[in-house]
Design an enzyme around this catalytic site. Structure first.
Site, short mmCIF file in Angstrom:
data_model
loop_
_atom_site.label_atom_id
_atom_site.label_comp_id
_atom_site.label_asym_id
_atom_site.label_seq_id
_atom_site.Cartn_x
_atom_site.Cartn_y
_atom_site.Cartn_z
N LYS A 168 0.84 -1.20 0.00
CA LYS A 168 0.00 0.00 0.00
C LYS A 168 0.88 1.25 0.00
O LYS A 168 2.10 1.15 0.23
CB LYS A 168 -0.91 -0.01 1.23
CG LYS A 168 -0.14 0.01 2.55
CD LYS A 168 -1.06 -0.25 3.74
CE LYS A 168 -0.25 -0.32 5.02
NZ LYS A 168 -1.08 -0.65 6.19
N TYR A 227 14.60 30.78 5.35
CA TYR A 227 13.45 31.48 5.95
C TYR A 227 13.56 31.54 7.47
O TYR A 227 13.99 30.57 8.10
CB TYR A 227 12.15 30.75 5.63
CG TYR A 227 11.77 30.75 4.18
CD1 TYR A 227 11.51 31.95 3.51
CD2 TYR A 227 11.66 29.56 3.48
CE1 TYR A 227 11.14 31.93 2.17
CE2 TYR A 227 11.29 29.54 2.14
CZ TYR A 227 11.03 30.74 1.49
OH TYR A 227 10.67 30.73 0.19
C1 LIG Z 1 -0.27 -1.68 6.87
C2 LIG Z 1 -0.83 -2.94 7.34
C3 LIG Z 1 -0.03 -4.08 7.51
C4 LIG Z 1 1.47 -4.07 7.38
O1 LIG Z 1 2.05 -3.60 8.56
P1 LIG Z 1 3.64 -3.51 8.77
O2 LIG Z 1 3.77 -3.06 10.17
O3 LIG Z 1 4.13 -2.49 7.79
O4 LIG Z 1 4.20 -4.84 8.51
C5 LIG Z 1 -0.66 -5.27 7.84
N1 LIG Z 1 -2.00 -5.32 8.02
C6 LIG Z 1 -2.79 -4.25 7.89
C7 LIG Z 1 -4.25 -4.37 8.12
C8 LIG Z 1 -2.24 -3.02 7.57
O5 LIG Z 1 -3.03 -1.94 7.46
#
Ligand SMILES: *Cc1c(COP(=O)(O)O)cnc(C)c1O
Length: 382
Positions: free
Chosen positions: A43, A274
């Site tokens: 993702k 800045y």
């Molecule tokens: C993002 C996510 C993961 C992965 O988690 P990590 O800590 O990056 O391994 C797994 N399950 C769900 C439901 C998530 O939203």
């Protein structure tokens, strides 16, 4: 690769992604979680590393399923030619359901209404799509974000199990404190999860494959079940205990660098950038880098002591990070020239700056650091 290199030439700032590192990280995780299988979480554009190439690298490394947060991310993987099963980690509604079905993504459902929508959308599934529309149910065991309450899980699952057009293929939950092996809440969540799966079986419903663990959850053997959904580990990060134990050798895969676009020498007491927030302690050379907070270099990095590698040395920022540029204090010795490479994340010479270092300085988590590296930074894949 050519197009990416061209973009990196146009804009002398780049994120080099070592897909070999992603593949090897996937191999390490896949080995560590046996006999469970690896579901690679890609993702948020593969946590900023590039979803399609990282998905391929993870599949090469032994992942047998992919997971994304939203339907669009699944569609991007399909357009990129990925054929592996792709689980969407949130129930979706409306037009997104049809898009999910059209792209042969695996749905997550956590409500009866969501299940009915999926069934309706799946009735129009073309003969070309293989078999029934797969769906996993999500149960909330304590994160209290999405997920059916354990008491209503059976109602949701029964709707799906009773339909001839969908297949209840899995049941999953998510852990809240897996990164703290001493916290007893994980065991409590896993107990609730097993009880929820048992209640489905008792009602004559096959819960399908079970999964609960993220990367940190790998520390809990009981959390592994049939799949482990690993994201952060793929990109080379894990909680310290795991990184020293079951997941030893993980390699950060992303290197963020830029070429110096200008150097100048300023008198002691001059205050670059800045807000004029920091006087140069001595007459010094400063160097300008062509990336800023719009690219994911946090504005706060200056005030929390952030550094950049230039000429193999750690150099402090000379003032506030701006939207498109950063100014580095190269000290009285200087010696930096236009075109020299500066490393913001990664190695140069004997020095190394990690996303974990930024996270610690900034009071945030590695996840936020890497997912904020913006789309304006060309990714170059190796
Ligand atoms: C993002 C996510 C993961 C992965 O988690 P990590 O800590 O990056 O391994 C797994 N399950 C769900 C439901 C998530 O939203």
């Amino acid at each position: 690769m050519e197009a990416e290199l061209a973009a990196a030439e146009l804009r002398p700032a780049r994120a080099d992604v070592d897909l070999g590192a992603v593949r090897r990280n996937a191999e390490r995780i896949a080995r560590a979680v046996l006999p469970a299988s690896l579901c690679a979480v890609v993702k948020a554009d593969g946590y900023g590393h590039g979803a399609v190439p990282c998905a391929r690298a993870a599949l090469d490394g032994g992942a047998s399923m992919l997971a994304v947060a939203v339907v669009d991310e699944g569609v991007e993987l399909r357009r990129g030619g990925i054929e592996a099963p792709i689980l969407v980690l949130q129930e979706c509604r409306g037009e997104a359901v049809a898009e999910l079905v059209r792209n042969d993504l695996v749905a997550t459902v956590d409500s009866v209404a969501g299940g009915l929508e999926l069934i309706k959308a799946s009735e129009g599934r073309t003969a070309a799509a293989s078999g029934r529309q797969k769906v996993h149910v999500q149960v909330d065991t304590g994160v209290h974000r999405r997920g059916a309450e354990p008491e209503s899980l059976k109602d949701v699952a029964a709707v799906l199990a009773g339909s001839p057009v969908v297949e209840l293929a899995g049941t999953w939950t998510h852990l809240a404190v897996a990164d703290d092996p001493a916290d007893p809440f994980t065991a409590k969540q896993l107990h609730r999860f097993r009880a929820a799966a048992s209640s489905l079986r008792a009602a004559g419903i096959d819960p399908g494959v079970l999964h609960a663990s993220n990367t940190a959850g790998i520390a809990h053997t009981a959390a592994r079940h049939d799949y482990v959904r690993a994201g952060m580990g793929l990109y080379g990060f894990a909680p310290p205990a795991l990184a020293r134990g079951a997941l030893v050798g993980l390699e950060p895969a992303l290197r963020l660098s830029a070429k110096v676009t200008m150097v100048k020498t300023l008198d002691r007491g001059e205050r670059p950038s800045y807000g004029r927030r920091r006087p140069l302690p001595e007459r010094s050379q400063v160097a300008v880098l062509p990336l800023g907070y719009a690219d994911g270099v946090p504005w706060r990095l200056f005030e929390c002591g952030g550094e950049v590698l230039l000429g193999g040395l750690r150099r402090p920022l000379a003032g506030s990070v701006t939207m498109d540029q950063v100014i580095v204090d190269c000290g009285p010795e200087g010696g930096v020239e236009v075109g020299d490479e500066a490393v913001l994340l990664g190695e140069q010479g004997q020095e190394r700056i990690t996303a974990s270092e930024w996270a610690a300085r900034l009071g945030t988590i590695v996840y936020e650091v890497v997912t904020r590296i913006g789309p304006r930074v060309p990714r170059v894949y190796h």
